[in-house]
Design a protein around this motif. Sequence first.
Motif, PDB file in Angstrom:
ATOM      1  N   LEU A   1       0.864  -1.174   0.000  1.00  0.00           N
ATOM      2  CA  LEU A   1       0.000   0.000   0.000  1.00  0.00           C
ATOM      3  C   LEU A   1       0.898   1.221   0.000  1.00  0.00           C
ATOM      4  O   LEU A   1       2.095   1.108   0.338  1.00  0.00           O
ATOM      5  CB  LEU A   1      -0.911   0.009   1.247  1.00  0.00           C
ATOM      6  N   PRO A   2       0.385   2.392  -0.353  1.00  0.00           N
ATOM      7  CA  PRO A   2       1.243   3.577  -0.320  1.00  0.00           C
ATOM      8  C   PRO A   2       1.918   3.764   1.037  1.00  0.00           C
ATOM      9  O   PRO A   2       1.264   3.881   2.064  1.00  0.00           O
ATOM     10  CB  PRO A   2       0.261   4.717  -0.613  1.00  0.00           C
ATOM     11  N   GLY A   3       3.248   3.746   1.013  1.00  0.00           N
ATOM     12  CA  GLY A   3       4.018   3.952   2.238  1.00  0.00           C
ATOM     13  C   GLY A   3       4.073   2.760   3.164  1.00  0.00           C
ATOM     14  O   GLY A   3       4.588   2.873   4.274  1.00  0.00           O
ATOM     15  N   VAL A   4       3.544   1.595   2.744  1.00  0.00           N
ATOM     16  CA  VAL A   4       3.496   0.405   3.607  1.00  0.00           C
ATOM     17  C   VAL A   4       4.223  -0.744   2.919  1.00  0.00           C
ATOM     18  O   VAL A   4       3.972  -1.047   1.750  1.00  0.00           O
ATOM     19  CB  VAL A   4       2.055  -0.013   3.916  1.00  0.00           C
ATOM     20  N   TYR A   5       5.110  -1.389   3.675  1.00  0.00           N
ATOM     21  CA  TYR A   5       5.927  -2.480   3.160  1.00  0.00           C
ATOM     22  C   TYR A   5       5.821  -3.678   4.087  1.00  0.00           C
ATOM     23  O   TYR A   5       5.632  -3.529   5.300  1.00  0.00           O
ATOM     24  CB  TYR A   5       7.397  -2.033   3.057  1.00  0.00           C
ATOM     25  N   VAL A   6       5.950  -4.882   3.491  1.00  0.00           N
ATOM     26  CA  VAL A   6       5.874  -6.104   4.289  1.00  0.00           C
ATOM     27  C   VAL A   6       7.056  -6.994   3.968  1.00  0.00           C
ATOM     28  O   VAL A   6       7.678  -6.891   2.896  1.00  0.00           O
ATOM     29  CB  VAL A   6       4.563  -6.887   4.027  1.00  0.00           C
ATOM     30  N   ASP A   7       7.360  -7.870   4.905  1.00  0.00           N
ATOM     31  CA  ASP A   7       8.339  -8.924   4.679  1.00  0.00           C
ATOM     32  C   ASP A   7       7.880  -9.738   3.472  1.00  0.00           C
ATOM     33  O   ASP A   7       6.733 -10.196   3.413  1.00  0.00           O
ATOM     34  CB  ASP A   7       8.416  -9.806   5.925  1.00  0.00           C
ATOM     35  N   ALA A   8       8.757  -9.930   2.489  1.00  0.00           N
ATOM     36  CA  ALA A   8       8.379 -10.609   1.248  1.00  0.00           C
ATOM     37  C   ALA A   8       7.876 -12.026   1.504  1.00  0.00           C
ATOM     38  O   ALA A   8       7.083 -12.553   0.713  1.00  0.00           O
ATOM     39  CB  ALA A   8       9.560 -10.641   0.283  1.00  0.00           C
ATOM     40  N   ASP A   9       8.298 -12.649   2.610  1.00  0.00           N
ATOM     41  CA  ASP A   9       7.836 -14.006   2.902  1.00  0.00           C
ATOM     42  C   ASP A   9       6.342 -14.056   3.212  1.00  0.00           C
ATOM     43  O   ASP A   9       5.733 -15.130   3.168  1.00  0.00           O
ATOM     44  CB  ASP A   9       8.610 -14.585   4.095  1.00  0.00           C
ATOM     45  N   LEU A  10       5.743 -12.908   3.552  1.00  0.00           N
ATOM     46  CA  LEU A  10       4.318 -12.881   3.865  1.00  0.00           C
ATOM     47  C   LEU A  10       3.442 -12.881   2.616  1.00  0.00           C
ATOM     48  O   LEU A  10       2.237 -13.136   2.703  1.00  0.00           O
ATOM     49  CB  LEU A  10       3.981 -11.642   4.708  1.00  0.00           C
ATOM     50  N   ALA A  11       4.036 -12.560   1.461  1.00  0.00           N
ATOM     51  CA  ALA A  11       3.274 -12.530   0.201  1.00  0.00           C
ATOM     52  C   ALA A  11       4.102 -13.203  -0.872  1.00  0.00           C
ATOM     53  O   ALA A  11       4.695 -12.548  -1.730  1.00  0.00           O
ATOM     54  CB  ALA A  11       2.930 -11.093  -0.185  1.00  0.00           C
ATOM     55  N   PRO A  12       4.194 -14.543  -0.859  1.00  0.00           N
ATOM     56  CA  PRO A  12       5.062 -15.261  -1.790  1.00  0.00           C
ATOM     57  C   PRO A  12       4.737 -14.942  -3.239  1.00  0.00           C
ATOM     58  O   PRO A  12       3.585 -14.811  -3.621  1.00  0.00           O
ATOM     59  CB  PRO A  12       4.771 -16.733  -1.482  1.00  0.00           C
ATOM     60  N   GLY A  13       5.782 -14.823  -4.060  1.00  0.00           N
ATOM     61  CA  GLY A  13       5.613 -14.540  -5.473  1.00  0.00           C
ATOM     62  C   GLY A  13       6.912 -14.028  -6.049  1.00  0.00           C
ATOM     63  O   GLY A  13       7.752 -13.487  -5.331  1.00  0.00           O
ATOM     64  N   GLU A  14       7.096 -14.199  -7.339  1.00  0.00           N
ATOM     65  CA  GLU A  14       8.317 -13.761  -7.999  1.00  0.00           C
ATOM     66  C   GLU A  14       8.103 -12.393  -8.622  1.00  0.00           C
ATOM     67  O   GLU A  14       7.158 -12.200  -9.381  1.00  0.00           O
ATOM     68  CB  GLU A  14       8.715 -14.755  -9.107  1.00  0.00           C
TER      69      GLU A  14
ATOM     70  N   ALA B   1       0.483  -7.770  -4.211  1.00  0.00           N
ATOM     71  CA  ALA B   1       0.992  -8.342  -2.958  1.00  0.00           C
ATOM     72  C   ALA B   1      -0.013  -8.212  -1.817  1.00  0.00           C
ATOM     73  O   ALA B   1      -0.136  -9.123  -0.991  1.00  0.00           O
ATOM     74  CB  ALA B   1       2.315  -7.677  -2.587  1.00  0.00           C
ATOM     75  N   PHE B   2      -0.745  -7.100  -1.746  1.00  0.00           N
ATOM     76  CA  PHE B   2      -1.698  -6.912  -0.641  1.00  0.00           C
ATOM     77  C   PHE B   2      -2.745  -8.022  -0.621  1.00  0.00           C
ATOM     78  O   PHE B   2      -3.149  -8.484   0.439  1.00  0.00           O
ATOM     79  CB  PHE B   2      -2.375  -5.541  -0.774  1.00  0.00           C
ATOM     80  N   LEU B   3      -3.165  -8.474  -1.807  1.00  0.00           N
ATOM     81  CA  LEU B   3      -4.189  -9.504  -1.882  1.00  0.00           C
ATOM     82  C   LEU B   3      -3.637 -10.886  -1.577  1.00  0.00           C
ATOM     83  O   LEU B   3      -4.403 -11.808  -1.296  1.00  0.00           O
ATOM     84  CB  LEU B   3      -4.836  -9.506  -3.273  1.00  0.00           C
TER      85      LEU B   3
END
Length: 341
Positions: A40-53, A87-89
């Motif tokens: 989301l704008p200004g929001v980042y997550v650990d990539a492991d929480l949203a798997p994908g290439e 990624a959010f979804l």
Amino acid sequence: MLLALLERGGGVVTRRVVTEVVPEWVLWHACHAGLLLRVLPGVYVDADLAPGEPGASGEEVGPSLPPTQAGPNHEAVRVDRPLDAPAFLRLEPGARRRAALAYADGRAALSCLTALDVWGLRRQPVDEPVHLDAPRGSGVRPRLQLAVHHRQGFVVGPPQVVTRAGMPVVRLEQALVDAWPLLPAADRPAPVIRAVNDRLTTPERIAAALDRAPRLAGRAELRTLLDRLRAGCRSPLEIWGHDHVFTGPGMPSFQRQKRIVIGRRTMYLDVWAERERVDFELDGAATHADPRQRETDLRRDALLATAGILVVRFAHRRLVHETDAVRREVLAILASRRPSA
């Protein structure tokens, strides 16, 4: 330091928080290295929480996605999400809610269908958006799969908002009222009935929240349900019985969920005719087919008989499909139990 911030936020960080302690290039480098994803704008997550290439264009795509998420009792249940979704979804529900709240930056609380899930009353499917309530004029904007409801006079704090599971969420009564028109008509009563049965709230408190929503779609139906719950009905079948069997000409004033104690055992009678000392029990379809439950019911009925109480059981099928015959039987049983003049 970035790892510590991620751990503190449950895998979620904001640009504002990160740049308060480290240079912005650290955040950029973590994204470029595939360690963080912007959801989301200004929001980042650990990539492991949203798997994908990540694709060549920077858009996240992936060939596969773990097919499970935590259910209401933390069991694994299968879910289907588009593998090339943003990624959010692709976030699990808890991470998605943390990300939505981080995006709101203290200006919103979980509400509506999302709040019902947090309160443990209805598991929210992954294809439904996260719902937030925010004060009107707060500047919190809706995004893909993020619904923002701007409320006049809303305050992100007590008494309108409480903390549950570590997250700000609107009060249960407000969540039940606001979620009512968003659910399919057949699914609306269940969370309300469960909330009352679990003693999380009362029909009176829900009615007070309903009074503050005079234009709510389906308001009359919710008001009727609350009236039935106030009368003592505690299941859809009991409400059916109230409306179609146990009211009308010749019927006495029954008590619903009458508490009675015999010896050391406390029991609640579905539909109690005090004068005639008859307890009408309404057996749901699943309960009626369970041999163990049937044995428990027989022992209970025998105990009530020691106190001179006649127990009459009606199965779901008969109540719904033989309503007139059941009404006649009820009236005949009551008449037989009254002392002759």
